[in-house]
Motif scaffolding. Structure first.
Motif, short mmCIF file in Angstrom:
data_model
loop_
_atom_site.label_atom_id
_atom_site.label_comp_id
_atom_site.label_asym_id
_atom_site.label_seq_id
_atom_site.Cartn_x
_atom_site.Cartn_y
_atom_site.Cartn_z
N ARG A 106 89.56 12.56 33.59
CA ARG A 106 88.47 13.06 34.43
C ARG A 106 88.90 14.20 35.33
O ARG A 106 88.06 14.91 35.87
N THR A 107 90.21 14.35 35.55
CA THR A 107 90.69 15.36 36.47
C THR A 107 91.55 16.37 35.74
O THR A 107 92.29 16.02 34.82
N PRO A 108 91.49 17.65 36.11
CA PRO A 108 92.30 18.67 35.44
C PRO A 108 93.77 18.49 35.74
O PRO A 108 94.16 17.98 36.79
N LYS A 109 94.61 18.89 34.80
CA LYS A 109 96.05 18.81 34.97
C LYS A 109 96.52 19.83 36.01
O LYS A 109 96.00 20.95 36.07
N SER A 110 97.49 19.44 36.81
CA SER A 110 98.09 20.37 37.75
C SER A 110 99.40 20.89 37.18
O SER A 110 99.85 20.44 36.14
N ASP A 111 100.01 21.82 37.88
CA ASP A 111 101.25 22.40 37.40
C ASP A 111 102.42 21.95 38.26
O ASP A 111 103.45 22.60 38.31
N LYS A 112 102.29 20.85 38.95
CA LYS A 112 103.33 20.36 39.83
C LYS A 112 104.30 19.47 39.06
O LYS A 112 103.92 18.50 38.42
N VAL A 113 105.59 19.83 39.12
CA VAL A 113 106.63 19.05 38.46
C VAL A 113 106.95 17.82 39.30
O VAL A 113 107.00 17.88 40.53
N HIS A 114 107.14 16.68 38.63
CA HIS A 114 107.47 15.44 39.34
C HIS A 114 108.87 15.53 39.96
O HIS A 114 109.78 16.13 39.39
N ASN A 161 103.83 17.81 33.53
CA ASN A 161 103.89 18.30 34.91
C ASN A 161 102.53 18.12 35.56
O ASN A 161 101.80 19.09 35.82
N ASP A 162 102.17 16.88 35.83
CA ASP A 162 100.85 16.58 36.39
C ASP A 162 100.96 15.78 37.69
O ASP A 162 100.12 14.93 37.99
N LEU A 178 107.28 23.71 48.39
CA LEU A 178 106.08 24.46 48.78
C LEU A 178 104.85 23.98 48.02
O LEU A 178 103.78 23.75 48.61
N THR A 179 104.97 23.84 46.71
CA THR A 179 103.83 23.39 45.90
C THR A 179 103.41 21.98 46.29
O THR A 179 102.21 21.68 46.36
N THR A 180 104.37 21.11 46.55
CA THR A 180 104.06 19.75 46.97
C THR A 180 103.26 19.76 48.27
O THR A 180 102.25 19.04 48.40
N LEU A 181 103.68 20.56 49.23
CA LEU A 181 103.03 20.59 50.54
C LEU A 181 101.59 21.07 50.45
O LEU A 181 100.68 20.49 51.05
N VAL A 182 101.34 22.14 49.70
CA VAL A 182 99.98 22.68 49.63
C VAL A 182 99.06 21.73 48.84
O VAL A 182 97.86 21.64 49.12
N LYS A 183 99.61 21.03 47.86
CA LYS A 183 98.77 20.11 47.09
C LYS A 183 98.43 18.86 47.88
O LYS A 183 97.31 18.36 47.82
#
Length: 367
Positions: A106-114, A161-162, A178-183
């Motif tokens: 139901r939700t789009p994939k993000s580009d954030k690596v675990h 990478n979701d 940085l990506t973690t913080l903004v998400k």
């Protein structure tokens, strides 16, 4: 409460007897099928059929008791037993994985690596990628420090990478990806960058030596601690910090402390190569190609920062900070590369300065 915990909690509350009985059933079945040692393998052949019969009889008794079935002298036929066995596995071993898959549809994939780290789990845990049991007493698998996902070590290399960071797992601002913080805060840029730049532009654009002059280090650390503790509620106004150099120092410290710099490690070589070009048109085109390699959050942050530094240069008569001077300050802050020998890093310093200088002067056409 996470999805998997909410589902398991609901199932346990609605029918606790069935839940715990089915969980025990899975434990019995999994434990008896656990691979054994070589010495046991030599002797288990003739006993396997007898053990299997006893195991299935015990499982049937347990499940039948949970379902309030009268067992009598006649056991239920396999046609009745098999659906309940499949139901047990579907409800327990695949519960978490199926819920995760339904939500991801139901939700789009993000580009954030675990951000996986080795973890020791308490109690039984199943891999959220392959839905198989995680064996062992210690370090059974890995857990994402940003979203809490639990997987096998070997599954962590193939997980998409979701990552969707959860605020309860991200407890600091400085030194956070940085990506973690903004998400996790659902913003375009880190709050530190936005808040510090707004404060600087409101009262410090004409300050002599802006970004070159350092603020009192203890006060800069106080700002860092305040952001880590209070987040966007941090007060950095003139009433709290009269010296604007404290705010500029806090912004530079944030950019230096990023695990992955604003100009990421992957894009670093392309920016250095672009800075070495002499033809103006080819240089700008090379910079556009390098910018395209940045993650979205890094690109947005760099664009916002360069636009701000461009406004700083418009007041160069007062603050004495032109694009070249700002390049010297922000070159090593915005870009660096790991695993470089000292000589190579030293040679790259002048190109780092040129990269920032070009980005400031051409921010209107590059972004």
């Amino acid at each position: 409460m996470s999805t998997r915990r909410r589902l398991i909690h609901t199932f346990a509350i609605r029918d606790p007897v069935t839940f715990w009985t089915l969980l025990g059933l899975v434990w019995v079945d999994v434990a008896t099928e656990m691979p054994s040692r070589e010495c046991y393998e030599l002797h288990k052949g003739e006993k396997s059929l007898v053990q299997k019969a006893k195991r299935e009889a015990n499982q049937e008794d347990i499940l039948a008791a949970a379902l309030a079935m009268r067992m009598g002298p006649q056991k239920p036929p396999a046609a009745i037993w098999q659906p309940f066995k499949l139901f047990a596995y579907s409800q327990i071993t695949s519960l978490v994985r199926r819920a995760t898959l339904k939500e991801s549809d139901r939700t789009p994939k993000s580009d954030k690596v675990h951000n996986f780290k080795v973890h020791t789990f308490r109690g039984p845990h199943w891999c959220e990628h392959c839905a198989n049991f995680m064996w062992g007493l210690m370090a059974q698998g890995v857990k994402c420090a940003d979203c809490g996902m639990n997987v096998h070590k070997h599954c962590s290399t193939i997980v998409p990478n979701d990552c969707k960071p959860d605020l309860k797992h991200v407890r600091k601002v400085y030194s956070c990806d940085l990506t973690t913080l903004v998400k996790v805060h659902n913003t375009a840029r880190p709050m530190v960058v936005d808040m510090c730049i707004r404060e600087i532009e409101s009262r410090g654009l004409k300050s002599e030596g802006l970004y070159r002059v350092s603020g009192f280090s203890d006060s800069v650390e106080d700002v860092k601690t305040a952001f880590d503790r209070d987040g966007e509620k941090t007060d950095i106004s003139v009433d709290s910090y009269e010296d604007i150099n404290i705010i500029t120092g806090a912004l530079k410290l944030y950019l230096r402390d990023l695990p992955v710099p604003v100009i990421s490690y992957d894009a670093y070589p392309r920016f250095i190569e672009a800075a070495k070009l002499t033809d103006p048109e080819k240089k700008l085109e090379a910079f556009r190609e390098a910018l395209a390699l940045l993650p979205p959050s890094h690109s947005d942050t760099l664009k916002y920062l360069m636009a701000h530094l461009k406004r700083v240069t418009l007041n160069a008569k007062d603050n004495l900070m032109n694009a070249e001077n700002l390049g010297i300050v922000f070159g090593p802050t915005l870009m660096r590369v790991s695993n470089l020998d000292a000589m190579t890093a030293l040679n790259d310093i002048r190109y780092q300065r040129q990269v920032v200088e070009v980005l400031i002067k051409n921010c209107d056409v590059l972004f």
